[in-house]
Design a protein around this motif. Structure first.
Motif, PDB file in Angstrom:
ATOM      1  N   ALA A   1       8.823   3.346  52.658  1.00 26.68           N
ATOM      2  CA  ALA A   1       7.456   3.158  52.161  1.00 26.68           C
ATOM      3  C   ALA A   1       6.453   3.852  53.071  1.00 26.68           C
ATOM      4  CB  ALA A   1       7.133   1.669  52.057  1.00 26.68           C
ATOM      5  N   LYS A   2       6.681   3.756  54.374  1.00 29.99           N
ATOM      6  CA  LYS A   2       5.755   4.396  55.325  1.00 29.99           C
ATOM      7  C   LYS A   2       5.842   5.914  55.230  1.00 29.99           C
ATOM      8  CE  LYS A   2       4.130   4.259  60.098  1.00 29.99           C
ATOM      9  NZ  LYS A   2       4.317   3.662  61.443  1.00 29.99           N
ATOM     10  N   ILE A   3       7.044   6.459  55.064  1.00 29.43           N
ATOM     11  CA  ILE A   3       7.207   7.910  54.918  1.00 29.43           C
ATOM     12  C   ILE A   3       6.390   8.412  53.729  1.00 29.43           C
ATOM     13  CG2 ILE A   3       8.842   9.709  54.242  1.00 29.43           C
ATOM     14  CD1 ILE A   3      10.964   8.170  55.902  1.00 29.43           C
ATOM     15  N   LYS A   4       6.509   7.725  52.608  1.00 29.51           N
ATOM     16  CA  LYS A   4       5.793   8.150  51.403  1.00 29.51           C
ATOM     17  C   LYS A   4       4.286   7.992  51.555  1.00 29.51           C
ATOM     18  CE  LYS A   4       8.645   5.622  48.767  1.00 29.51           C
ATOM     19  NZ  LYS A   4       9.284   5.016  47.573  1.00 29.51           N
ATOM     20  N   ALA A   5       3.868   6.863  52.112  1.00 32.58           N
ATOM     21  CA  ALA A   5       2.433   6.614  52.267  1.00 32.58           C
ATOM     22  C   ALA A   5       1.803   7.621  53.223  1.00 32.58           C
ATOM     23  CB  ALA A   5       2.205   5.189  52.773  1.00 32.58           C
ATOM     24  N   GLU A   6       2.473   7.917  54.314  1.00 31.09           N
ATOM     25  CA  GLU A   6       1.928   8.847  55.307  1.00 31.09           C
ATOM     26  C   GLU A   6       1.810  10.261  54.739  1.00 31.09           C
ATOM     27  OE1 GLU A   6       2.526   9.714  60.051  1.00 31.09           O
ATOM     28  OE2 GLU A   6       4.299   9.221  58.862  1.00 31.09           O
ATOM     29  N   THR A   7       2.836  10.704  54.036  1.00 29.41           N
ATOM     30  CA  THR A   7       2.826  12.058  53.466  1.00 29.41           C
ATOM     31  C   THR A   7       1.692  12.240  52.470  1.00 29.41           C
ATOM     32  OG1 THR A   7       5.230  12.245  53.720  1.00 29.41           O
ATOM     33  CG2 THR A   7       4.172  13.756  52.175  1.00 29.41           C
ATOM     34  N   LEU A   8       1.544  11.273  51.557  1.00 35.95           N
ATOM     35  CA  LEU A   8       0.509  11.405  50.520  1.00 35.95           C
ATOM     36  C   LEU A   8      -0.881  11.130  51.064  1.00 35.95           C
ATOM     37  CD1 LEU A   8       0.973  12.256  47.569  1.00 35.95           C
ATOM     38  CD2 LEU A   8       3.044  11.520  48.745  1.00 35.95           C
ATOM     39  N   CYS A   9      -0.982  10.314  52.104  1.00 39.35           N
ATOM     40  CA  CYS A   9      -2.288  10.076  52.725  1.00 39.35           C
ATOM     41  C   CYS A   9      -2.809  11.351  53.364  1.00 39.35           C
ATOM     42  CB  CYS A   9      -2.164   8.967  53.775  1.00 39.35           C
ATOM     43  SG  CYS A   9      -3.718   8.520  54.579  1.00 39.35           S
ATOM     44  N   LYS A  10      -1.922  12.066  54.055  1.00 41.20           N
ATOM     45  CA  LYS A  10      -2.327  13.331  54.683  1.00 41.20           C
ATOM     46  C   LYS A  10      -2.721  14.361  53.623  1.00 41.20           C
ATOM     47  CE  LYS A  10       0.406  12.865  58.915  1.00 41.20           C
ATOM     48  NZ  LYS A  10       1.577  13.368  59.701  1.00 41.20           N
ATOM     49  N   ALA A  11      -2.002  14.372  52.510  1.00 45.91           N
ATOM     50  CA  ALA A  11      -2.267  15.352  51.460  1.00 45.91           C
ATOM     51  C   ALA A  11      -3.542  15.038  50.676  1.00 45.91           C
ATOM     52  CB  ALA A  11      -1.084  15.424  50.505  1.00 45.91           C
ATOM     53  N   SER A  12      -3.817  13.758  50.476  1.00 47.89           N
ATOM     54  CA  SER A  12      -4.957  13.356  49.646  1.00 47.89           C
ATOM     55  C   SER A  12      -6.235  13.101  50.440  1.00 47.89           C
ATOM     56  CB  SER A  12      -4.609  12.092  48.857  1.00 47.89           C
ATOM     57  OG  SER A  12      -4.471  10.979  49.732  1.00 47.89           O
ATOM     58  N   GLY A  13      -6.077  12.731  51.711  1.00 50.01           N
ATOM     59  CA  GLY A  13      -7.233  12.360  52.507  1.00 50.01           C
ATOM     60  C   GLY A  13      -7.781  10.992  52.158  1.00 50.01           C
ATOM     61  N   LEU A  14      -7.030  10.242  51.335  1.00 51.16           N
ATOM     62  CA  LEU A  14      -7.460   8.913  50.886  1.00 51.16           C
ATOM     63  C   LEU A  14      -6.547   7.824  51.453  1.00 51.16           C
ATOM     64  CD1 LEU A  14      -8.016   9.585  47.073  1.00 51.16           C
ATOM     65  CD2 LEU A  14      -9.805   9.254  48.796  1.00 51.16           C
ATOM     66  N   PRO A  15      -7.046   6.598  51.567  1.00 49.41           N
ATOM     67  CA  PRO A  15      -6.128   5.487  51.823  1.00 49.41           C
ATOM     68  C   PRO A  15      -5.041   5.523  50.760  1.00 49.41           C
ATOM     69  CG  PRO A  15      -8.398   4.740  51.978  1.00 49.41           C
ATOM     70  CD  PRO A  15      -8.443   6.144  51.430  1.00 49.41           C
ATOM     71  N   THR A  16      -3.816   5.352  51.168  1.00 49.52           N
ATOM     72  CA  THR A  16      -2.690   5.533  50.251  1.00 49.52           C
ATOM     73  C   THR A  16      -1.747   4.347  50.320  1.00 49.52           C
ATOM     74  OG1 THR A  16      -2.800   7.939  50.445  1.00 49.52           O
ATOM     75  CG2 THR A  16      -0.723   7.005  49.681  1.00 49.52           C
ATOM     76  N   VAL A  17      -1.332   3.898  49.145  1.00 48.10           N
ATOM     77  CA  VAL A  17      -0.361   2.814  49.086  1.00 48.10           C
ATOM     78  C   VAL A  17       0.947   3.355  48.507  1.00 48.10           C
ATOM     79  CG1 VAL A  17      -1.054   2.002  46.792  1.00 48.10           C
ATOM     80  CG2 VAL A  17       0.046   0.426  48.392  1.00 48.10           C
ATOM     81  N   ALA A  18       2.037   2.982  49.147  1.00 45.90           N
ATOM     82  CA  ALA A  18       3.361   3.380  48.683  1.00 45.90           C
ATOM     83  C   ALA A  18       4.268   2.166  48.693  1.00 45.90           C
ATOM     84  CB  ALA A  18       3.944   4.479  49.566  1.00 45.90           C
ATOM     85  N   ASP A  19       5.159   2.140  47.746  1.00 49.24           N
ATOM     86  CA  ASP A  19       6.123   1.051  47.642  1.00 49.24           C
ATOM     87  C   ASP A  19       7.524   1.640  47.697  1.00 49.24           C
ATOM     88  OD1 ASP A  19       7.269  -1.644  46.128  1.00 49.24           O
ATOM     89  OD2 ASP A  19       8.020   0.193  45.212  1.00 49.24           O
ATOM     90  N   ASP A  20       8.394   1.000  48.462  1.00 47.80           N
ATOM     91  CA  ASP A  20       9.811   1.310  48.352  1.00 47.80           C
ATOM     92  C   ASP A  20      10.508   0.002  48.054  1.00 47.80           C
ATOM     93  OD1 ASP A  20      11.845   3.444  48.514  1.00 47.80           O
ATOM     94  OD2 ASP A  20      12.731   2.115  50.004  1.00 47.80           O
ATOM     95  N   SER A  21      11.290  -0.008  47.003  1.00 43.68           N
ATOM     96  CA  SER A  21      11.871  -1.262  46.561  1.00 43.68           C
ATOM     97  C   SER A  21      13.251  -1.031  45.985  1.00 43.68           C
ATOM     98  CB  SER A  21      10.969  -1.926  45.513  1.00 43.68           C
ATOM     99  OG  SER A  21      10.694  -1.023  44.453  1.00 43.68           O
ATOM    100  N   GLY A  22      13.980  -2.116  45.827  1.00 44.14           N
ATOM    101  CA  GLY A  22      15.312  -1.996  45.263  1.00 44.14           C
ATOM    102  C   GLY A  22      15.959  -3.339  45.056  1.00 44.14           C
ATOM    103  N   LEU A  23      17.130  -3.287  44.478  1.00 39.97           N
ATOM    104  CA  LEU A  23      17.896  -4.488  44.147  1.00 39.97           C
ATOM    105  C   LEU A  23      19.024  -4.652  45.155  1.00 39.97           C
ATOM    106  CD1 LEU A  23      18.331  -6.774  42.048  1.00 39.97           C
ATOM    107  CD2 LEU A  23      19.855  -5.205  40.822  1.00 39.97           C
ATOM    108  N   CYS A  24      19.112  -5.827  45.740  1.00 46.17           N
ATOM    109  CA  CYS A  24      20.155  -6.131  46.718  1.00 46.17           C
ATOM    110  C   CYS A  24      21.062  -7.218  46.129  1.00 46.17           C
ATOM    111  CB  CYS A  24      19.538  -6.615  48.021  1.00 46.17           C
ATOM    112  SG  CYS A  24      18.401  -5.438  48.787  1.00 46.17           S
ATOM    113  N   VAL A  25      22.313  -6.861  45.892  1.00 46.04           N
ATOM    114  CA  VAL A  25      23.260  -7.759  45.228  1.00 46.04           C
ATOM    115  C   VAL A  25      24.232  -8.348  46.242  1.00 46.04           C
ATOM    116  CG1 VAL A  25      24.998  -7.941  43.401  1.00 46.04           C
ATOM    117  CG2 VAL A  25      23.065  -6.368  43.133  1.00 46.04           C
TER     118      VAL A  25
END
Length: 211
Positions: A50-74
């Motif tokens: 989630a941090k990798i995605k948020a940091e990359t898009l924040c730098k590209a957009s110049g905006l506060p950026t929210v990213a989610d990383d999620s999944g199913l754990c069985v």
């Protein structure tokens, strides 16, 4: 606050937008910002990705950026597919193939051993480099077949949460409905992403006030 949503997944974008706009924020998608980026998810945890995605898009957009990383754990699969949920079948984002593989892996697992949980890490990254990550979980179980409905995406037709939302709260999911069969309000109140976003909302004022 104007926020960039760091996702190319239409279902996830719809959910993030619905939750964040209910909290009073304006959400702009990558497409609206003309950002055709898909950061490589090299982390070993949901929070790292989630941090990798948020940091990359924040730098590209110049905006506060929210990213989610999620999944199913069985439980019966030792926590799989986990951080590899989106590419469980070997291809990224093939929901049908991912569901087929999960059903095959769980074919001989009895009802009492099909416990699972959805996990979400939501990271808000600010242009000044500060970040806030919140985690949310939703316990439930894996169905024996797709329980398709009018909503949801990904593994939603196979996941039966223990609870569902009601106005002002939640109740046991006595009908055994899947994520895909819950209305957006019923899902947001109990979902992994909804719970992570609740934490983000609660912690955001203090985080923004920090120097």
């Amino acid at each position: 606050m104007k926020i960039c949503a760091a996702t190319g997944n239409p279902g996830k974008l719809k959910e993030l937008r619905r939750i964040l706009e209910a909290q009073g924020h304006q959400v702009l998608s990558q497409k609206e910002l003309a950002l055709d980026l898909e950061p490589e998810e090299t982390g070993t945890t949901f929070a790292e990705n989630a941090k990798i995605k948020a940091e990359t898009l924040c730098k590209a957009s110049g905006l506060p950026t929210v990213a989610d990383d999620s999944g199913l754990c069985v439980e019966a699969l030792g926590g799989a597919p986990g951080v590899y949920s989106a590419r469980y079948c070997g291809r990224h984002g093939d929901d049908e193939a991912n569901n087929d593989k999960l059903l095959a892996e769980m074919a001989n697992v009895p009802a009492g051993q099909r416990g699972a949980k959805f996990v979400s890490a939501v990271c808000l990254m600010l242009p000044d480099g500060r970040s806030l990550t919140c985690l949310g979980e939703c316990p439930g179980r894996v169905a024996f077949e797709r329980l398709a409905g009018d909503y949801g995406f990904g593994y939603d037709p196979l996941f039966i949460p223990d609870e569902c939302g009601v106005p002002g709260g939640k109740r046991p999911n006595t009908e055994g409905r899947s994520y895909a069969q819950l209305t957006p309000d019923e899902k947001d109140a109990i979902s992994h992403r909804g719970r992570a976003m609740e934490q983000l909302e609660a912690r955001l004022p203090g985080f923004l006030a920090e120097k």
